[in-house]
Design a protein around this motif. Structure first.
Motif, PDB file in Angstrom:
ATOM      1  N   ILE A  23       0.842  -1.203   0.000  1.00  0.00           N
ATOM      2  CA  ILE A  23       0.000   0.000   0.000  1.00  0.00           C
ATOM      3  C   ILE A  23       0.876   1.251   0.000  1.00  0.00           C
ATOM      4  O   ILE A  23       0.617   2.219  -0.740  1.00  0.00           O
ATOM      5  CB  ILE A  23      -0.945  -0.002   1.206  1.00  0.00           C
ATOM      6  CG1 ILE A  23      -2.131  -0.911   0.944  1.00  0.00           C
ATOM      7  CG2 ILE A  23      -1.445   1.404   1.511  1.00  0.00           C
ATOM      8  CD1 ILE A  23      -3.189  -0.892   2.003  1.00  0.00           C
ATOM      9  N   ALA A  24       1.921   1.267   0.820  1.00  0.00           N
ATOM     10  CA  ALA A  24       2.815   2.418   0.868  1.00  0.00           C
ATOM     11  C   ALA A  24       3.470   2.652  -0.486  1.00  0.00           C
ATOM     12  O   ALA A  24       3.599   3.800  -0.955  1.00  0.00           O
ATOM     13  CB  ALA A  24       3.876   2.214   1.941  1.00  0.00           C
ATOM     14  N   THR A  25       3.868   1.541  -1.135  1.00  0.00           N
ATOM     15  CA  THR A  25       4.480   1.658  -2.465  1.00  0.00           C
ATOM     16  C   THR A  25       3.492   2.202  -3.483  1.00  0.00           C
ATOM     17  O   THR A  25       3.820   3.096  -4.286  1.00  0.00           O
ATOM     18  CB  THR A  25       5.001   0.288  -2.922  1.00  0.00           C
ATOM     19  OG1 THR A  25       5.987  -0.172  -1.994  1.00  0.00           O
ATOM     20  CG2 THR A  25       5.616   0.372  -4.317  1.00  0.00           C
ATOM     21  N   GLU A  26       2.264   1.677  -3.477  1.00  0.00           N
ATOM     22  CA  GLU A  26       1.263   2.130  -4.434  1.00  0.00           C
ATOM     23  C   GLU A  26       0.900   3.597  -4.213  1.00  0.00           C
ATOM     24  O   GLU A  26       0.698   4.351  -5.177  1.00  0.00           O
ATOM     25  CB  GLU A  26       0.012   1.253  -4.337  1.00  0.00           C
ATOM     26  CG  GLU A  26       0.223  -0.204  -4.723  1.00  0.00           C
ATOM     27  CD  GLU A  26       0.677  -0.369  -6.164  1.00  0.00           C
ATOM     28  OE1 GLU A  26       0.416   0.556  -6.971  1.00  0.00           O
ATOM     29  OE2 GLU A  26       1.289  -1.397  -6.484  1.00  0.00           O
ATOM     30  N   LYS A  27       0.810   4.011  -2.959  1.00  0.00           N
ATOM     31  CA  LYS A  27       0.520   5.420  -2.676  1.00  0.00           C
ATOM     32  C   LYS A  27       1.643   6.315  -3.177  1.00  0.00           C
ATOM     33  O   LYS A  27       1.405   7.384  -3.761  1.00  0.00           O
ATOM     34  CB  LYS A  27       0.310   5.620  -1.174  1.00  0.00           C
ATOM     35  CG  LYS A  27      -1.022   5.127  -0.660  1.00  0.00           C
ATOM     36  CD  LYS A  27      -1.187   5.443   0.817  1.00  0.00           C
ATOM     37  CE  LYS A  27      -2.559   5.025   1.306  1.00  0.00           C
ATOM     38  NZ  LYS A  27      -2.748   5.331   2.753  1.00  0.00           N
ATOM     39  N   ARG A  28       2.887   5.883  -2.936  1.00  0.00           N
ATOM     40  CA  ARG A  28       4.031   6.683  -3.399  1.00  0.00           C
ATOM     41  C   ARG A  28       4.052   6.775  -4.920  1.00  0.00           C
ATOM     42  O   ARG A  28       4.275   7.855  -5.496  1.00  0.00           O
ATOM     43  CB  ARG A  28       5.328   6.062  -2.885  1.00  0.00           C
ATOM     44  CG  ARG A  28       6.570   6.901  -3.228  1.00  0.00           C
ATOM     45  CD  ARG A  28       7.838   6.270  -2.701  1.00  0.00           C
ATOM     46  NE  ARG A  28       8.161   5.007  -3.388  1.00  0.00           N
ATOM     47  CZ  ARG A  28       8.030   3.823  -2.827  1.00  0.00           C
ATOM     48  NH1 ARG A  28       7.595   3.710  -1.585  1.00  0.00           N
ATOM     49  NH2 ARG A  28       8.340   2.731  -3.504  1.00  0.00           N
ATOM     50  N   GLN A  29       3.772   5.653  -5.585  1.00  0.00           N
ATOM     51  CA  GLN A  29       3.771   5.658  -7.042  1.00  0.00           C
ATOM     52  C   GLN A  29       2.626   6.499  -7.600  1.00  0.00           C
ATOM     53  O   GLN A  29       2.772   7.148  -8.650  1.00  0.00           O
ATOM     54  CB  GLN A  29       3.686   4.223  -7.570  1.00  0.00           C
ATOM     55  CG  GLN A  29       4.950   3.409  -7.302  1.00  0.00           C
ATOM     56  CD  GLN A  29       4.841   1.977  -7.794  1.00  0.00           C
ATOM     57  OE1 GLN A  29       3.758   1.510  -8.163  1.00  0.00           O
ATOM     58  NE2 GLN A  29       5.967   1.266  -7.802  1.00  0.00           N
ATOM     59  N   ARG A  30       1.487   6.519  -6.893  1.00  0.00           N
ATOM     60  CA  ARG A  30       0.376   7.348  -7.361  1.00  0.00           C
ATOM     61  C   ARG A  30       0.736   8.830  -7.251  1.00  0.00           C
ATOM     62  O   ARG A  30       0.413   9.628  -8.136  1.00  0.00           O
ATOM     63  CB  ARG A  30      -0.890   7.047  -6.549  1.00  0.00           C
ATOM     64  CG  ARG A  30      -2.101   7.883  -6.958  1.00  0.00           C
ATOM     65  CD  ARG A  30      -3.362   7.407  -6.273  1.00  0.00           C
ATOM     66  NE  ARG A  30      -3.235   7.420  -4.827  1.00  0.00           N
ATOM     67  CZ  ARG A  30      -3.385   8.519  -4.084  1.00  0.00           C
ATOM     68  NH1 ARG A  30      -3.624   9.702  -4.647  1.00  0.00           N
ATOM     69  NH2 ARG A  30      -3.278   8.441  -2.772  1.00  0.00           N
ATOM     70  N   ILE A  31       1.388   9.207  -6.146  1.00  0.00           N
ATOM     71  CA  ILE A  31       1.820  10.603  -5.986  1.00  0.00           C
ATOM     72  C   ILE A  31       2.829  10.983  -7.074  1.00  0.00           C
ATOM     73  O   ILE A  31       2.761  12.066  -7.675  1.00  0.00           O
ATOM     74  CB  ILE A  31       2.422  10.807  -4.580  1.00  0.00           C
ATOM     75  CG1 ILE A  31       1.325  10.656  -3.520  1.00  0.00           C
ATOM     76  CG2 ILE A  31       3.079  12.184  -4.466  1.00  0.00           C
ATOM     77  CD1 ILE A  31       1.841  10.626  -2.107  1.00  0.00           C
ATOM     78  N   GLU A  32       3.761  10.051  -7.337  1.00  0.00           N
ATOM     79  CA  GLU A  32       4.742  10.313  -8.389  1.00  0.00           C
ATOM     80  C   GLU A  32       4.052  10.437  -9.747  1.00  0.00           C
ATOM     81  O   GLU A  32       4.446  11.266 -10.584  1.00  0.00           O
ATOM     82  CB  GLU A  32       5.784   9.185  -8.419  1.00  0.00           C
ATOM     83  CG  GLU A  32       6.684   9.160  -7.193  1.00  0.00           C
ATOM     84  CD  GLU A  32       7.591   7.939  -7.173  1.00  0.00           C
ATOM     85  OE1 GLU A  32       7.410   7.051  -8.048  1.00  0.00           O
ATOM     86  OE2 GLU A  32       8.458   7.852  -6.279  1.00  0.00           O
ATOM     87  N   LEU A  33       3.020   9.619  -9.973  1.00  0.00           N
ATOM     88  CA  LEU A  33       2.277   9.688 -11.232  1.00  0.00           C
ATOM     89  C   LEU A  33       1.592  11.033 -11.395  1.00  0.00           C
ATOM     90  O   LEU A  33       1.639  11.644 -12.483  1.00  0.00           O
ATOM     91  CB  LEU A  33       1.242   8.561 -11.287  1.00  0.00           C
ATOM     92  CG  LEU A  33       0.272   8.581 -12.479  1.00  0.00           C
ATOM     93  CD1 LEU A  33       1.044   8.391 -13.786  1.00  0.00           C
ATOM     94  CD2 LEU A  33      -0.804   7.507 -12.325  1.00  0.00           C
ATOM     95  N   GLU A  34       0.949  11.505 -10.315  1.00  0.00           N
ATOM     96  CA  GLU A  34       0.280  12.804 -10.390  1.00  0.00           C
ATOM     97  C   GLU A  34       1.288  13.918 -10.673  1.00  0.00           C
ATOM     98  O   GLU A  34       0.986  14.869 -11.414  1.00  0.00           O
ATOM     99  CB  GLU A  34      -0.470  13.088  -9.087  1.00  0.00           C
ATOM    100  CG  GLU A  34      -1.666  12.200  -8.835  1.00  0.00           C
ATOM    101  CD  GLU A  34      -2.785  12.415  -9.856  1.00  0.00           C
ATOM    102  OE1 GLU A  34      -2.810  13.485 -10.495  1.00  0.00           O
ATOM    103  OE2 GLU A  34      -3.628  11.508 -10.008  1.00  0.00           O
ATOM    104  N   THR A  35       2.473  13.793 -10.105  1.00  0.00           N
ATOM    105  CA  THR A  35       3.509  14.799 -10.374  1.00  0.00           C
ATOM    106  C   THR A  35       3.917  14.772 -11.853  1.00  0.00           C
ATOM    107  O   THR A  35       4.061  15.824 -12.492  1.00  0.00           O
ATOM    108  CB  THR A  35       4.736  14.535  -9.483  1.00  0.00           C
ATOM    109  OG1 THR A  35       4.334  14.557  -8.113  1.00  0.00           O
ATOM    110  CG2 THR A  35       5.819  15.586  -9.717  1.00  0.00           C
ATOM    111  N   LYS A  36       4.091  13.579 -12.431  1.00  0.00           N
ATOM    112  CA  LYS A  36       4.457  13.439 -13.834  1.00  0.00           C
ATOM    113  C   LYS A  36       3.364  13.992 -14.743  1.00  0.00           C
ATOM    114  O   LYS A  36       3.641  14.679 -15.742  1.00  0.00           O
ATOM    115  CB  LYS A  36       4.707  11.969 -14.167  1.00  0.00           C
ATOM    116  CG  LYS A  36       5.974  11.398 -13.550  1.00  0.00           C
ATOM    117  CD  LYS A  36       6.135   9.930 -13.923  1.00  0.00           C
ATOM    118  CE  LYS A  36       7.398   9.348 -13.292  1.00  0.00           C
ATOM    119  NZ  LYS A  36       7.555   7.902 -13.617  1.00  0.00           N
TER     120      LYS A  36
END
Length: 444
Positions: free
Chosen positions: A256-269
């Protein structure tokens, strides 16, 4: 054929509180240990199986017959945990042989009334069988004519167990059969259990007894699950499963922590790409710029959906892992500090070299075989603390050696004002004085 079958059984108390809900499961024809946390409904389940309680919904079958049928003798015998006994009852009555025994003796004395022969039936060796059952339980055969009030709590439990064994029902339910028993008596119960004829279901906190079982059934969260082995093997398997579940929770949290981090990174991209796209669109013809913007929005939407699905799957996995981990509430008791000075003498037992002194805030274990007089000694101390005559205790039912030595052994400091009634609390072993109809808060 299963010894016991529970089909979608529910039970609620008169106040509406639910004790069991939609319980289904079976118990085999051998020896089964029934385990579960306190309050899970084990004793209630046994009472339902014995027909002492009627299920609110569902069906129960014992030895292939519906439980509670008024037209036949129940195939189930139950030794309850709360062994509330009539202290004036003869041991022969506790074993269920008093009528036949008295009839055989009356006939031997010359009574030829037809009803005496009806009471005997074919049970002419009733006294020998009952005596043998008592002997198997480690009790004297001549105990048949004593009253229950003359027995210790442990002896009463053994006598009740002997009576159930003597009855020979197809299915036997034992609820905490080794309560109030010393080590030797527990050993006798263990021997009786291993040679038991018929199906046996045992509820107990005696781990040695549970390890004599062939199967272990657990009542947890209103469900019965059966493990093909004794308690120690079941506990090892449960501990391993719980360790696996706890690890699964840790791993799911990491995902879950990984998916949340990747979602935040996706929104930034996506935000960066949108800014770059806007600058590029300013240099393009309107029709081309609009098409470019639509493709960018569709791509960002797909990426967001995929990220949400991955995060949702991780949350679902965490929830499933969390459900596997048990977090049962527990209750613990500790005696309050009596605030007694370390040098204060509480009581004195014995004379001369045999004298024993209890001094200060000590915790003392009083041990001895069943029937040795442990409970009688505590009652004598209580009587003295309340300034009652010890003679009243000596006149009560107890073994002869305790009665003869009681006046010589007992020297309680209460007579000198050291032990006061308002500083003495007594929790008796036997439950004969409890009102079965009273609520828990009334008992408290």
């Amino acid at each position: 054929m299963p010894a016991l079958t529970f089909d979608d059984v529910s039970f609620a108390w008169p106040d509406g509180s639910v004790a069991l809900a939609n319980v289904s499961g079976t118990f085999g024809a051998g020896r089964t240990g029934l385990v579960g946390r306190n309050g899970s409904g084990k004793s209630t389940l046994l009472k339902l199986a014995a027909g002492e309680l009627a299920p609110t919904t569902g069906r129960i079958r014992a030895a292939g017959e519906p439980v509670g049928s008024p037209s036949r003798t129940s195939p189930v015998a139950l030794l309850p945990q709360m062994l509330t006994l009539d202290t004036t009852m003869r041991v022969a009555a506790l074993l269920g042989v008093d009528r036949a025994l008295d009839a055989v003796r009356a006939i031997a004395d010359g009574d030829v009334a037809p009803e005496r022969f009806d009471e005997v039936g074919d049970d002419w060796d009733v006294e020998a069988r009952a005596g043998a059952a008592l002997a198997e339980a480690g009790l004297a055969p001549e105990m048949l004519d004593r009253v229950v009030g003359e027995l210790s709590g442990g002896e009463a439990m053994l006598a009740a167990l002997a009576g159930i064994r003597l009855a020979g029902r197809p299915v036997t339910l034992l609820d905490e059969p080794t309560n109030n028993l010393d080590g030797d008596a527990r050993g006798r119960v263990h021997e009786l259990v291993t040679s038991w004829s018929g199906a046996l279901v045992v509820v107990s906190h005696d781990l040695e007894l549970l390890d004599l079982m062939e199967e272990t059934a657990e009542l947890y969260d209103h469900s019965i699950t059966t493990f093909g082995g004794p308690y120690s093997a079941w506990k090892e398997a449960l501990d391993a499963e719980q360790a696996s579940a706890a690890q699964a929770v840790i791993e799911a949290k990491k995902v879950i922590a990984t998916e949340k981090r990747q979602r935040i990174e996706l929104e930034t991209k996506i935000a960066r790409r949108n800014r770059a796209g806007k600058k590029k669109a300013d240099t393009l013809p309107p029709i081309v710029a609009n098409a470019y913007a639509r493709r960018a929005e569709e791509s960002a939407g797909r990426l967001r959906i995929e990220a949400r699905e991955k995060e949702g799957s991780a949350a679902t996995a965490l929830d499933a892992a969390g459900r596997r981990v048990r977090s049962d509430d527990s209750v613990a008791f500790d005696l309050p500090d009596p605030q007694v000075a370390a040098g204060r003498r509480i009581l004195t037992l014995g004379d001369g070299e045999r004298q024993w002194i209890v001094q200060g805030p000590e915790r003392v274990a009083l041990i001895g075989p069943n029937g040795a007089g442990k409970t009688s000694l505590l009652r004598a101390l209580l009587a003295s603390a309340r300034h009652d005559a010890v003679d009243s205790w000596l006149k009560g039912p107890k073994t002869a050696d305790v009665a003869e030595s009681g006046s010589d052994v007992l020297r309680c400091a209460g007579a000198a004002g050291e032990l006061h009634a308002d500083r003495v609390a007594y929790l008796p072993q036997r439950l004969d004085g409890l009102d079965d109809a009273a609520s828990a808060i009334d008992i408290v």
